[in-house]
Design a protein around this motif. Structure first.
Motif, PDB file in Angstrom:
ATOM      1  N   PRO A  83     -17.472   5.060  57.389  1.00 22.84           N
ATOM      2  CA  PRO A  83     -18.295   3.954  57.007  1.00 22.84           C
ATOM      3  C   PRO A  83     -19.680   3.289  57.848  1.00 22.84           C
ATOM      4  O   PRO A  83     -19.938   3.249  59.152  1.00 22.84           O
ATOM      5  CB  PRO A  83     -17.363   2.352  58.216  1.00 22.84           C
ATOM      6  N   ALA A  84     -20.318   2.282  57.269  1.00 22.61           N
ATOM      7  CA  ALA A  84     -21.928   1.975  58.149  1.00 22.61           C
ATOM      8  C   ALA A  84     -21.220   0.630  59.488  1.00 22.61           C
ATOM      9  O   ALA A  84     -20.723  -0.121  58.293  1.00 22.61           O
ATOM     10  CB  ALA A  84     -23.010   1.683  57.253  1.00 22.61           C
ATOM     11  N   THR A  85     -21.473   0.897  60.194  1.00 22.41           N
ATOM     12  CA  THR A  85     -21.185  -0.530  61.165  1.00 22.41           C
ATOM     13  C   THR A  85     -22.114  -1.198  61.516  1.00 22.41           C
ATOM     14  O   THR A  85     -22.111  -2.673  62.391  1.00 22.41           O
ATOM     15  CB  THR A  85     -20.539   0.462  62.489  1.00 22.41           C
ATOM     16  N   GLY A  86     -23.537  -1.015  61.386  1.00 21.54           N
ATOM     17  CA  GLY A  86     -24.520  -1.335  61.945  1.00 21.54           C
ATOM     18  C   GLY A  86     -26.033  -1.357  61.347  1.00 21.54           C
ATOM     19  O   GLY A  86     -25.959   0.255  60.979  1.00 21.54           O
ATOM     20  N   ILE A  87     -26.640  -2.205  60.807  1.00 23.77           N
ATOM     21  CA  ILE A  87     -28.258  -1.867  60.407  1.00 23.77           C
ATOM     22  C   ILE A  87     -29.244  -2.361  61.794  1.00 23.77           C
ATOM     23  O   ILE A  87     -28.739  -3.811  62.210  1.00 23.77           O
ATOM     24  CB  ILE A  87     -28.399  -2.113  58.875  1.00 23.77           C
ATOM     25  N   VAL A 123     -31.070 -16.594  50.218  1.00 17.81           N
ATOM     26  CA  VAL A 123     -31.025 -15.132  50.340  1.00 17.81           C
ATOM     27  C   VAL A 123     -32.372 -14.485  50.035  1.00 17.81           C
ATOM     28  O   VAL A 123     -32.565 -14.430  49.055  1.00 17.81           O
ATOM     29  CB  VAL A 123     -30.309 -13.611  49.769  1.00 17.81           C
ATOM     30  N   SER A 124     -33.164 -13.435  50.721  1.00 20.29           N
ATOM     31  CA  SER A 124     -34.301 -12.969  51.440  1.00 20.29           C
ATOM     32  C   SER A 124     -34.343 -11.946  52.583  1.00 20.29           C
ATOM     33  O   SER A 124     -34.541 -12.478  53.646  1.00 20.29           O
ATOM     34  CB  SER A 124     -35.223 -14.391  50.971  1.00 20.29           C
ATOM     35  N   LEU A 125     -34.691 -11.040  51.710  1.00 20.98           N
ATOM     36  CA  LEU A 125     -34.205  -9.714  52.845  1.00 20.98           C
ATOM     37  C   LEU A 125     -36.386  -9.409  52.905  1.00 20.98           C
ATOM     38  O   LEU A 125     -36.562  -9.188  51.777  1.00 20.98           O
ATOM     39  CB  LEU A 125     -34.037  -8.562  52.103  1.00 20.98           C
ATOM     40  N   VAL A 145     -30.220  -8.375  61.400  1.00 16.90           N
ATOM     41  CA  VAL A 145     -31.642  -7.994  60.943  1.00 16.90           C
ATOM     42  C   VAL A 145     -32.504  -8.945  59.436  1.00 16.90           C
ATOM     43  O   VAL A 145     -33.646  -9.091  59.599  1.00 16.90           O
ATOM     44  CB  VAL A 145     -31.504  -6.579  59.370  1.00 16.90           C
ATOM     45  N   ALA A 146     -31.001 -10.426  59.163  1.00 20.68           N
ATOM     46  CA  ALA A 146     -31.849 -11.005  58.453  1.00 20.68           C
ATOM     47  C   ALA A 146     -30.320 -11.846  57.843  1.00 20.68           C
ATOM     48  O   ALA A 146     -29.254 -11.960  57.209  1.00 20.68           O
ATOM     49  CB  ALA A 146     -31.620 -10.723  56.950  1.00 20.68           C
ATOM     50  N   PRO A 147     -30.149 -12.728  59.413  1.00 17.59           N
ATOM     51  CA  PRO A 147     -28.592 -13.889  59.503  1.00 17.59           C
ATOM     52  C   PRO A 147     -29.044 -14.621  58.624  1.00 17.59           C
ATOM     53  O   PRO A 147     -27.653 -14.922  58.750  1.00 17.59           O
ATOM     54  CB  PRO A 147     -29.304 -14.048  61.334  1.00 17.59           C
ATOM     55  N   THR A 148     -30.061 -15.221  58.731  1.00 18.92           N
ATOM     56  CA  THR A 148     -29.943 -16.326  57.330  1.00 18.92           C
ATOM     57  C   THR A 148     -29.371 -15.940  55.814  1.00 18.92           C
ATOM     58  O   THR A 148     -28.403 -16.212  55.392  1.00 18.92           O
ATOM     59  CB  THR A 148     -31.351 -17.248  56.918  1.00 18.92           C
ATOM     60  N   SER A 149     -30.114 -14.825  55.085  1.00 18.79           N
ATOM     61  CA  SER A 149     -29.392 -13.675  54.437  1.00 18.79           C
ATOM     62  C   SER A 149     -27.677 -13.852  54.730  1.00 18.79           C
ATOM     63  O   SER A 149     -26.605 -13.896  53.136  1.00 18.79           O
ATOM     64  CB  SER A 149     -30.002 -13.773  53.584  1.00 18.79           C
ATOM     65  N   ALA A 150     -27.704 -13.357  55.600  1.00 24.74           N
ATOM     66  CA  ALA A 150     -25.886 -12.644  55.665  1.00 24.74           C
ATOM     67  C   ALA A 150     -25.289 -14.062  55.945  1.00 24.74           C
ATOM     68  O   ALA A 150     -24.189 -13.903  55.239  1.00 24.74           O
ATOM     69  CB  ALA A 150     -25.570 -12.109  57.200  1.00 24.74           C
ATOM     70  N   ALA A 151     -25.381 -15.694  56.542  1.00 22.23           N
ATOM     71  CA  ALA A 151     -24.949 -16.996  56.035  1.00 22.23           C
ATOM     72  C   ALA A 151     -24.523 -17.281  55.020  1.00 22.23           C
ATOM     73  O   ALA A 151     -23.308 -17.072  54.532  1.00 22.23           O
ATOM     74  CB  ALA A 151     -25.018 -17.427  57.396  1.00 22.23           C
ATOM     75  N   ALA A 152     -25.364 -16.725  54.069  1.00 23.95           N
ATOM     76  CA  ALA A 152     -25.073 -16.974  52.359  1.00 23.95           C
ATOM     77  C   ALA A 152     -24.619 -16.660  52.690  1.00 23.95           C
ATOM     78  O   ALA A 152     -23.963 -16.921  51.322  1.00 23.95           O
ATOM     79  CB  ALA A 152     -26.785 -17.225  52.008  1.00 23.95           C
TER      80      ALA A 152
END
Length: 428
Positions: free
Chosen positions: A235-239, A395-397, A276-283
């Motif tokens: 599993p990927a656990t973080g970026i 979402v804007s990565l 790395v992209a908290p706004t997109s993650a929240a969306a």
């Protein structure tokens, strides 16, 4: 991965479902070094097959795949061409309405003779070209009612389209759930020209296919072919950002890559993107999924067809039933789907009770007993494509991060393969 199995690649793919594996194949063909990280011990994602006795297969995800050119290339890459089971695409599909099965019109002669639509509803179709254009902000249900009328919506569109996604078309914005509706209207000024081209046999769709032992044989074979690029049970656990590159953490090591492509469900993607992209993650965390129960049954019923969907005004909890018996020669196998947006509690019930509901309702429709062979219950089975999809506008990565998923593009295996090829072209 072993404890010291850190990798340095051009592309890290998170997830080895069909999208991740199609992307892995496409990147390999383009000579792009990559690695795919899969949390579970099996490849396939939503494609989940469980072989049963007597040649039956519990498909706990997609029950069939359209053999588009992209899917065909994957089948060839997996070495499974000679094993394909190809269904007859001319088989009828039914809607259970008013206490009986009624044929869905896929050609002009069926449109004329079917009793699924009364004559006033058939004549109402002729007024469709003069209806106003479809708006992106209206719901699928509202748009379809305006275009073809209430009866066609209730008897045909709601059970077929809404039943397939387990959603309420009145809560599915056109912009996210059915953008092709706007495109066809814009190109032709009406939905009737493309409809009648199909009625004349032009632009025939690729046939539905499966495999002996189940559809999961396809992702399994792809993972085997690319075992140097696919890491199961990892599993990927973080970026994290590392200069112009990204580091993907796993329990067994770190993968450093120029680009990271996430092919996992929205909740998993939100967790990984939070740093790395908290706004997109929240969306992404706001997107809703529909629950689904899939019940595999054996019956002595011998009907020919794709199966049936159930009109929502009927007093049944079943959304639809797929007839594997006539589609792929799995003698006596039928697969029922229950749940969806309006019946989420089905996944909280005892599996035996769910199976009993499916079997009893099957007997009501088919006038034949059914014996339950497998019950699968999934809380987050299908993207809802409801009002929550407006969150995608936020979402804007950052460069180097890409979402290749059924919630940012189209659902269905052919759509997943097309997107994987497009992403591979961009990255190459």
């Amino acid at each position: 991965m072993s404890a010291d199995a850190s990798r340095d690649v051009d592309v890290a793919v998170v997830g080895a479902g069909i999208t991740g594996l199609a992307l892995t194949h496409a990147l390999a063909e383009r000579g792009v070094p990559s690695v795919a990280l899969e949390a579970t011990d099996e490849a396939g994602g939503v494609i989940d097959s469980k072989p049963l006795d007597d040649g039956l297969v519990a498909e706990r995800g997609p029950n069939r795949i359209r053999l588009t050119e992209g899917v065909e290339r994957l089948v060839d890459a997996a070495g499974l061409r000679d094993d394909l089971l190809v269904a007859d695409d001319d088989l009828p599909l039914y809607v259970y309405a008013g206490g009986r099965l009624r044929e869905v019109p896929f050609d002009l002669s069926t449109l004329v003779r079917t009793d699924l639509l009364p004559w006033h509803a058939k004549l109402r179709l002729l007024a469709e070209p003069i209806a106003d254009d479809v708006r992106s902000d209206e719901s699928v249900g509202h748009a379809v009612r305006r275009l073809v009328g209430e009866t066609t919506y209730r008897n045909l569109v709601e059970p077929i389209f809404g039943g397939t996604y387990g959603s309420d078309p009145d809560r599915m914005p056109v912009e996210h759930a059915l953008p092709a509706l706007r495109r066809l209207r814009a190109e032709h000024g009406s939905l009737l020209p493309p409809l009648f081209r199909r009625l004349r046999g032009a632009g025939e769709t690729p046939p539905p296919v499966s495999l002996p032992g189940g559809l999961q044989r396809l992702p399994t074979a792809l993972a085997d072919r690319y075992d140097d690029r696919v890491r199961l049970g990892t599993p990927a656990t973080g970026i994290e950002r590392d200069g112009d590159r990204y580091v993907v953490s796993t329990p067994d090591g770190r993968v450093t890559a120029d680009d990271v492509v996430l092919t996992v469900p929205a909740p998993a993607a939100a967790d990984l993107l939070d740093g790395v992209a908290p706004t997109s993650a929240a969306a992404l965390g706001e997107l809703t999924y529909n629950p689904l129960a899939i019940v595999t049954m054996y019956s002595d019923a011998r009907r020919e067809g794709f199966g049936y969907q159930v009109r929502r005004t009927e007093s049944l909890r079943t959304l639809g039933v797929s007839w594997h018996h006539s589609l792929f020669g799995r003698t006596g196998q039928y697969t029922a789907f229950l749940g969806g947006m309006a019946d989420g509690r089905i996944v909280e019930m005892d599996p035996e009770d769910v199976g009993e509901i499916a079997a009893e309702e099957f007997e009501v429709v088919m006038d034949a007993a059914a014996h339950v062979r497998d019950v699968a219950q999934m809380t987050d089975a299908l993207p809802a494509y409801d009002e929550s999809w407006a969150a995608l506008d936020r979402v804007s990565l950052p460069d180097g991060l890409t979402l290749a998923t059924n919630y940012t593009a189209r659902v269905g295996v052919p759509g997943r393969v097309r997107e994987a090829e497009r992403v591979a072209d961009d990255l190459a």
